[in-house]
Design a protein around this motif. Sequence first.
Motif, short mmCIF file in Angstrom:
data_model
loop_
_atom_site.label_atom_id
_atom_site.label_comp_id
_atom_site.label_asym_id
_atom_site.label_seq_id
_atom_site.Cartn_x
_atom_site.Cartn_y
_atom_site.Cartn_z
N ALA A 85 53.97 27.78 14.94
CA ALA A 85 54.79 27.49 16.14
C ALA A 85 55.23 26.02 16.17
N GLY A 86 55.42 25.44 14.97
CA GLY A 86 55.97 24.09 14.91
C GLY A 86 54.99 22.99 15.17
N SER A 87 53.67 23.27 15.26
CA SER A 87 52.71 22.21 15.53
C SER A 87 51.39 22.52 14.84
N ILE A 88 50.57 21.47 14.71
CA ILE A 88 49.22 21.64 14.18
C ILE A 88 48.25 20.95 15.13
N ILE A 89 47.00 21.37 15.09
CA ILE A 89 45.97 20.75 15.91
C ILE A 89 45.27 19.68 15.07
N VAL A 90 45.26 18.47 15.60
CA VAL A 90 44.53 17.39 14.96
C VAL A 90 43.22 17.21 15.74
N ARG A 91 42.10 17.34 15.02
CA ARG A 91 40.80 17.29 15.68
C ARG A 91 39.85 16.46 14.81
N GLY A 92 39.06 15.60 15.46
CA GLY A 92 38.11 14.80 14.70
C GLY A 92 37.29 13.89 15.60
N TRP A 93 36.65 12.89 15.00
CA TRP A 93 35.83 11.95 15.78
C TRP A 93 35.88 10.59 15.10
N VAL A 94 35.62 9.54 15.85
CA VAL A 94 35.55 8.19 15.31
C VAL A 94 34.58 7.41 16.20
N LEU A 95 33.68 6.66 15.54
CA LEU A 95 32.62 5.96 16.27
C LEU A 95 32.63 4.49 15.88
N GLY A 96 32.91 3.63 16.85
CA GLY A 96 32.96 2.20 16.58
C GLY A 96 31.58 1.58 16.50
N LYS A 97 31.49 0.48 15.73
CA LYS A 97 30.21 -0.21 15.57
C LYS A 97 30.23 -1.51 16.35
N ARG A 98 31.10 -2.42 16.05
CA ARG A 98 31.13 -3.71 16.75
C ARG A 98 31.88 -3.61 18.08
N ASN A 99 32.90 -2.77 18.09
CA ASN A 99 33.67 -2.53 19.33
C ASN A 99 33.81 -1.03 19.53
N ALA A 100 33.74 -0.62 20.77
CA ALA A 100 33.90 0.81 21.08
C ALA A 100 35.34 1.24 20.78
N VAL A 101 35.49 2.45 20.32
CA VAL A 101 36.81 3.02 20.06
C VAL A 101 37.32 3.67 21.34
N GLU A 102 38.44 3.18 21.81
CA GLU A 102 39.02 3.73 23.04
C GLU A 102 39.83 4.99 22.78
N GLY A 103 40.48 5.07 21.64
CA GLY A 103 41.33 6.23 21.36
C GLY A 103 41.89 6.17 19.96
N VAL A 104 42.78 7.10 19.67
CA VAL A 104 43.47 7.14 18.38
C VAL A 104 44.96 7.34 18.65
N LYS A 105 45.77 6.90 17.71
CA LYS A 105 47.21 7.09 17.83
C LYS A 105 47.80 7.51 16.50
N VAL A 106 48.93 8.19 16.57
CA VAL A 106 49.66 8.63 15.39
C VAL A 106 50.89 7.74 15.25
N THR A 107 51.07 7.17 14.07
CA THR A 107 52.20 6.27 13.85
C THR A 107 53.04 6.75 12.68
N TYR A 108 54.32 6.35 12.74
CA TYR A 108 55.24 6.59 11.63
C TYR A 108 55.90 5.26 11.34
N GLY A 109 55.44 4.61 10.27
CA GLY A 109 55.89 3.25 10.03
C GLY A 109 55.34 2.34 11.11
N GLU A 110 56.24 1.64 11.78
CA GLU A 110 55.84 0.75 12.88
C GLU A 110 55.91 1.43 14.24
N GLN A 111 56.34 2.67 14.27
CA GLN A 111 56.56 3.38 15.55
C GLN A 111 55.35 4.24 15.90
N THR A 112 54.90 4.12 17.16
CA THR A 112 53.80 4.96 17.65
C THR A 112 54.38 6.25 18.23
N LEU A 113 53.94 7.38 17.70
CA LEU A 113 54.45 8.67 18.15
C LEU A 113 53.67 9.19 19.35
#
Length: 247
Positions: free
Chosen positions: A157-185
């Motif tokens: 249906a034209g899309s995929i599910i992106v699922r995962g985890w990320v755990l910060g050590k020195r600084n907490a991870v607030e979120g994730v972003k998808v980029t294309y070149g310099e542009q944030t999608l």
Amino acid sequence: MSWRLKLANWLSGGALDKYRERAKLATSEAEQIELQKKSIQSQLERTQLELVQANAQLQISQGLQTELGETQFQLKKIQDENRSCQESLSATKQQLERSYSKLQQTTSDLAKSQDWLQQIDTSVEVLEIKKTLPKQEFNSLWGFGISSPQSQTLATAGSIIVRGWVLGKRNAVEGVKVTYGEQTLLEVAANLPTPIVTQQYPDIPQAANSGFEFPLMVAGIPAATELNLVAVLGDGSTIPLCALTFG
């Protein structure tokens, strides 16, 4: 002249001849007066005829003026009707232009819709998922993982599910972003429950809520396009995690 008349004229001292001359003169004057009378009568008749003709011409002129007035009235009526027709034509033209514009927009939207449906029906495959975490950032994270998608996954249906985890050590991870070149999608928070990560890192409180999940629209994406998944830390800095290549 008879002798009696001559005698009478002699006895009257020539008065008879004078009377006769006066009579001729009076007759001549009478004749001239009659001629003048006839001339005046003729002139009067011509004047009366001219007056009749002038009256007739005047009536014709008055009739023409009346006809001219009626013509001017009809002309004004026609001009008013013409102006009304022009206004109606202008309004109709504007309405047609608006209808044509809406038709063009509808046609364009329909074409886009058909193109969008075609793009959705076109299979998009995840060709490769490769880690892009720089070596100098290894100590910035406890770790991260991507459970979806996997290589060779086909978008539905034209899309995929992106699922995962990320755990910060020195600084907490607030979120994730998808980029294309310099542009944030897009950008999402990384705070979903992650029981498995908690088991791996039981001493780290943030491990319990370090997950993320979001749909990624890939309909119509060109072949060999690479999108990057980037972690966003609490201090505003970012760390590249992995790159997804589509085909």
